[in-house]
Design a protein around this motif. Structure first.
Motif, PDB file in Angstrom:
ATOM      1  N   GLU A  89     -41.933  -2.086   7.537  1.00  0.00           N
ATOM      2  CA  GLU A  89     -42.620  -2.478   6.295  1.00  0.00           C
ATOM      3  C   GLU A  89     -42.787  -3.985   6.334  1.00  0.00           C
ATOM      4  O   GLU A  89     -41.788  -4.712   6.263  1.00  0.00           O
ATOM      5  CB  GLU A  89     -41.730  -2.130   5.094  1.00  0.00           C
ATOM      6  CG  GLU A  89     -41.990  -0.817   4.452  1.00  0.00           C
ATOM      7  CD  GLU A  89     -40.958  -0.553   3.349  1.00  0.00           C
ATOM      8  OE1 GLU A  89     -40.573  -1.537   2.678  1.00  0.00           O
ATOM      9  OE2 GLU A  89     -40.520   0.579   3.239  1.00  0.00           O
ATOM     10  N   TYR A  90     -44.017  -4.452   6.474  1.00  0.00           N
ATOM     11  CA  TYR A  90     -44.241  -5.896   6.518  1.00  0.00           C
ATOM     12  C   TYR A  90     -44.572  -6.358   5.105  1.00  0.00           C
ATOM     13  O   TYR A  90     -45.620  -6.037   4.566  1.00  0.00           O
ATOM     14  CB  TYR A  90     -45.390  -6.201   7.487  1.00  0.00           C
ATOM     15  CG  TYR A  90     -45.768  -7.670   7.572  1.00  0.00           C
ATOM     16  CD1 TYR A  90     -44.947  -8.664   7.055  1.00  0.00           C
ATOM     17  CD2 TYR A  90     -46.966  -8.042   8.170  1.00  0.00           C
ATOM     18  CE1 TYR A  90     -45.312  -9.996   7.123  1.00  0.00           C
ATOM     19  CE2 TYR A  90     -47.324  -9.387   8.258  1.00  0.00           C
ATOM     20  CZ  TYR A  90     -46.483 -10.347   7.724  1.00  0.00           C
ATOM     21  OH  TYR A  90     -46.826 -11.668   7.817  1.00  0.00           O
ATOM     22  N   ASP A  91     -43.648  -7.106   4.513  1.00  0.00           N
ATOM     23  CA  ASP A  91     -43.881  -7.613   3.166  1.00  0.00           C
ATOM     24  C   ASP A  91     -44.605  -8.951   3.316  1.00  0.00           C
ATOM     25  O   ASP A  91     -44.001  -9.974   3.651  1.00  0.00           O
ATOM     26  CB  ASP A  91     -42.519  -7.797   2.471  1.00  0.00           C
ATOM     27  CG  ASP A  91     -42.747  -8.066   0.989  1.00  0.00           C
ATOM     28  OD1 ASP A  91     -43.609  -8.929   0.699  1.00  0.00           O
ATOM     29  OD2 ASP A  91     -42.117  -7.401   0.161  1.00  0.00           O
ATOM     30  N   VAL A  92     -45.928  -8.906   3.091  1.00  0.00           N
ATOM     31  CA  VAL A  92     -46.752 -10.064   3.427  1.00  0.00           C
ATOM     32  C   VAL A  92     -46.331 -11.292   2.622  1.00  0.00           C
ATOM     33  O   VAL A  92     -46.246 -12.398   3.123  1.00  0.00           O
ATOM     34  CB  VAL A  92     -48.236  -9.714   3.137  1.00  0.00           C
ATOM     35  CG1 VAL A  92     -49.111 -10.929   3.313  1.00  0.00           C
ATOM     36  CG2 VAL A  92     -48.681  -8.602   4.058  1.00  0.00           C
ATOM     37  N   GLU A  93     -45.992 -11.065   1.336  1.00  0.00           N
ATOM     38  CA  GLU A  93     -45.708 -12.231   0.495  1.00  0.00           C
ATOM     39  C   GLU A  93     -44.426 -12.923   0.942  1.00  0.00           C
ATOM     40  O   GLU A  93     -44.329 -14.147   0.995  1.00  0.00           O
ATOM     41  CB  GLU A  93     -45.597 -11.823  -0.982  1.00  0.00           C
ATOM     42  CG  GLU A  93     -46.941 -11.910  -1.704  1.00  0.00           C
ATOM     43  CD  GLU A  93     -47.156 -10.695  -2.598  1.00  0.00           C
ATOM     44  OE1 GLU A  93     -46.148 -10.046  -2.922  1.00  0.00           O
ATOM     45  OE2 GLU A  93     -48.324 -10.385  -2.919  1.00  0.00           O
ATOM     46  N   SER A  94     -43.387 -12.136   1.314  1.00  0.00           N
ATOM     47  CA  SER A  94     -42.108 -12.795   1.629  1.00  0.00           C
ATOM     48  C   SER A  94     -42.003 -13.091   3.123  1.00  0.00           C
ATOM     49  O   SER A  94     -41.132 -13.840   3.542  1.00  0.00           O
ATOM     50  CB  SER A  94     -40.965 -11.866   1.226  1.00  0.00           C
ATOM     51  OG  SER A  94     -41.024 -10.732   2.084  1.00  0.00           O
ATOM     52  N   GLY A  95     -42.893 -12.479   3.926  1.00  0.00           N
ATOM     53  CA  GLY A  95     -42.839 -12.767   5.354  1.00  0.00           C
ATOM     54  C   GLY A  95     -41.671 -12.074   6.036  1.00  0.00           C
ATOM     55  O   GLY A  95     -41.153 -12.553   7.036  1.00  0.00           O
ATOM     56  N   VAL A  96     -41.230 -10.929   5.488  1.00  0.00           N
ATOM     57  CA  VAL A  96     -40.107 -10.193   6.083  1.00  0.00           C
ATOM     58  C   VAL A  96     -40.611  -8.826   6.545  1.00  0.00           C
ATOM     59  O   VAL A  96     -41.376  -8.173   5.825  1.00  0.00           O
ATOM     60  CB  VAL A  96     -38.970 -10.000   5.051  1.00  0.00           C
ATOM     61  CG1 VAL A  96     -37.906  -9.073   5.606  1.00  0.00           C
ATOM     62  CG2 VAL A  96     -38.389 -11.339   4.654  1.00  0.00           C
ATOM     63  N   ILE A  97     -40.207  -8.435   7.777  1.00  0.00           N
ATOM     64  CA  ILE A  97     -40.586  -7.104   8.264  1.00  0.00           C
ATOM     65  C   ILE A  97     -39.320  -6.264   8.334  1.00  0.00           C
ATOM     66  O   ILE A  97     -38.384  -6.608   9.076  1.00  0.00           O
ATOM     67  CB  ILE A  97     -41.216  -7.186   9.678  1.00  0.00           C
ATOM     68  CG1 ILE A  97     -42.399  -8.161   9.684  1.00  0.00           C
ATOM     69  CG2 ILE A  97     -41.650  -5.807  10.136  1.00  0.00           C
ATOM     70  CD1 ILE A  97     -43.021  -8.358  11.043  1.00  0.00           C
ATOM     71  N   MET A 117     -33.223  -3.137  10.691  1.00  0.00           N
ATOM     72  CA  MET A 117     -33.297  -4.548  11.093  1.00  0.00           C
ATOM     73  C   MET A 117     -34.381  -5.229  10.272  1.00  0.00           C
ATOM     74  O   MET A 117     -35.465  -4.679  10.082  1.00  0.00           O
ATOM     75  CB  MET A 117     -33.651  -4.633  12.582  1.00  0.00           C
ATOM     76  CG  MET A 117     -33.730  -6.053  13.090  1.00  0.00           C
ATOM     77  SD  MET A 117     -33.907  -6.086  14.874  1.00  0.00           S
ATOM     78  CE  MET A 117     -35.692  -5.996  15.007  1.00  0.00           C
ATOM     79  N   ASP A 118     -34.063  -6.425   9.775  1.00  0.00           N
ATOM     80  CA  ASP A 118     -35.068  -7.190   9.022  1.00  0.00           C
ATOM     81  C   ASP A 118     -35.460  -8.405   9.841  1.00  0.00           C
ATOM     82  O   ASP A 118     -34.610  -9.241  10.143  1.00  0.00           O
ATOM     83  CB  ASP A 118     -34.476  -7.678   7.682  1.00  0.00           C
ATOM     84  CG  ASP A 118     -34.226  -6.491   6.766  1.00  0.00           C
ATOM     85  OD1 ASP A 118     -34.665  -5.384   7.142  1.00  0.00           O
ATOM     86  OD2 ASP A 118     -33.573  -6.655   5.733  1.00  0.00           O
ATOM     87  N   VAL A 119     -36.727  -8.481  10.216  1.00  0.00           N
ATOM     88  CA  VAL A 119     -37.199  -9.659  10.946  1.00  0.00           C
ATOM     89  C   VAL A 119     -37.772 -10.620   9.913  1.00  0.00           C
ATOM     90  O   VAL A 119     -38.633 -10.243   9.110  1.00  0.00           O
ATOM     91  CB  VAL A 119     -38.320  -9.255  11.935  1.00  0.00           C
ATOM     92  CG1 VAL A 119     -38.936 -10.491  12.574  1.00  0.00           C
ATOM     93  CG2 VAL A 119     -37.778  -8.306  12.981  1.00  0.00           C
ATOM     94  N   ASN A 120     -37.260 -11.863   9.921  1.00  0.00           N
ATOM     95  CA  ASN A 120     -37.753 -12.848   8.955  1.00  0.00           C
ATOM     96  C   ASN A 120     -38.644 -13.817   9.703  1.00  0.00           C
ATOM     97  O   ASN A 120     -38.179 -14.569  10.560  1.00  0.00           O
ATOM     98  CB  ASN A 120     -36.552 -13.578   8.327  1.00  0.00           C
ATOM     99  CG  ASN A 120     -37.035 -14.477   7.199  1.00  0.00           C
ATOM    100  OD1 ASN A 120     -38.091 -15.107   7.338  1.00  0.00           O
ATOM    101  ND2 ASN A 120     -36.311 -14.501   6.113  1.00  0.00           N
ATOM    102  N   LEU A 121     -39.944 -13.782   9.390  1.00  0.00           N
ATOM    103  CA  LEU A 121     -40.881 -14.607  10.147  1.00  0.00           C
ATOM    104  C   LEU A 121     -40.787 -16.075   9.741  1.00  0.00           C
ATOM    105  O   LEU A 121     -41.272 -16.949  10.433  1.00  0.00           O
ATOM    106  CB  LEU A 121     -42.314 -14.109   9.917  1.00  0.00           C
ATOM    107  CG  LEU A 121     -42.572 -12.665  10.374  1.00  0.00           C
ATOM    108  CD1 LEU A 121     -43.972 -12.224  10.007  1.00  0.00           C
ATOM    109  CD2 LEU A 121     -42.351 -12.544  11.876  1.00  0.00           C
TER     110      LEU A 121
END
Lengths: 141, 192
Positions: A89-97, A117-121
């Protein structure tokens, strides 16, 4: 417990343009719901996500993308690191996948698996949740 | 003397009245209408209908209305009608509208189809617009198809696709715009 590693190279910023390419896109005339399917590829900065299907979720006002829900086997590459999972789930506003389902991260020869796993861009980190196992694969990096 | 007047005066009035119609100038109303000769010839040559309007219901139950600036049946094939400035509205039960417009179109009255060409635009009430060069519309089923590049913009950004099909809704299933042959989209998170 949470276990954090660096992931990928720093991407420019959350507002970098997002490019999506796919075989097909279908949009519902009444609700405006949009679904990309067939070799879907989402790129932003130097993060590249590929999946079989991506659902677009709008914000409340309905004129911005809030989330991109990728499913059908997801792969994320950024720099030399790559991660895979069933869904993301790519949360565009927070930049977290947020990745879930058979999550695995491949980094310089080590393979880390976990429940989620949460990838924080923004700060280029990957945070693991649930049972984390690290497997060192000597010799092939 | 008065008695005579009582008879003479009405008679005189009668005579006066009758001559009124006899000597009236014969005015021919048709001739006075301001019709330029050129206009008559142009109308005869084109045998066109101006502002034709066609409305009906698609098999999916959506309302469909076709409006055009002018329409001229093709002399060799009367079921083919060339029309300009065409606009087709499909109105859905929930009040949504998909509007198809183009510079020109050939309406096939036998097959109930309209082939739109030249700056074809599609505006959907869900907030996205499409632009292409050619599109064929099935007026009976409320379906559309375009086999050339389609450019679009919507809440999810600007996109381009190789082709497009609009399948009208059926019971309980909304109409779907499906873009095929490769889709490329760019979304600017910061902007709108």
């Amino acid at each position: 417990q949470e276990f954090k590693v660096d992931f990928g190279v720093s991407t420019s910023d959350r507002d970098a343009p997002i490019e999506v390419s796919a075989n097909a896109l279908s949009v519902d005339q009444a609700t405006g719901k949009a679904i990309f399917d067939g070799d879907v590829e989402i790129t932003q900065g130097n993060m590249r996500l590929t999946a079989a299907l991506v659902n677009v979720v709008y914000d409340e006002a309905g004129n911005k993308i809030a989330q991109l829900l990728a499913s059908g086997g997801v792969n994320i590459e950024s720099g030399k690191d790559s991660a895979e999972a069933d869904t993301a789930e790519y949360d565009v506003e927070s930049g977290v996948i947020r990745m879930a389902g058979n999550v695995a991260l491949l980094q310089q020869g080590t393979r880390i698996t976990a429940g989620k796993m949460d990838v924080n861009l923004n700060d280029n980190t990957a945070a693991f949740h649930g049972r984390v196992r690290t497997v060192l694969q000597p010799g092939n990096n | 003397m008065i008695a005579w007047l009582k008879i003479l005066l009405p008679l005189a009035a009668l005579v006066l009245l009758s001559t009124l119609f006899l000597f009236a100038r014969p005015s021919n109303p048709i001739a006075t209408l301001p019709f330029a000769q050129v206009e008559i010839e142009e109308k005869l040559r084109s045998q066109g209908i101006t502002e034709p309007y066609f409305a009906g219901q698609t098999t999916a139950g959506d309302l469909i209305a076709l409006r055009a600036g002018s329409a001229r049946p093709n002399p060799e094939a009367l079921h083919l009608v060339n029309s300009d400035d065409v606009s087709v509205d499909i109105t859905f039960p929930d009040g949504g509208i998909a509007r198809f417009t183009s510079k020109s179109a050939v309406v096939n009255t036998d097959r109930q189809t309209a082939d739109l060409a030249g700056d074809v635009e599609i505006n959907s009430s869900t907030g996205f617009d499409l632009h292409t060069q050619q599109l064929s519309l099935n007026l009976l089923q409320g379906r559309a198809r375009s086999d050339v590049i389609v450019h679009g913009s919507g809440p999810f950004g600007e996109f381009e696709a190789g082709s497009m099909v609009y399948s009208g809704g059926s019971e309980g299933q909304n109409g779907q715009f499906r873009f095929d042959n490769g889709v490329k989209l760019i979304y600017m998170p910061g902007s709108n």
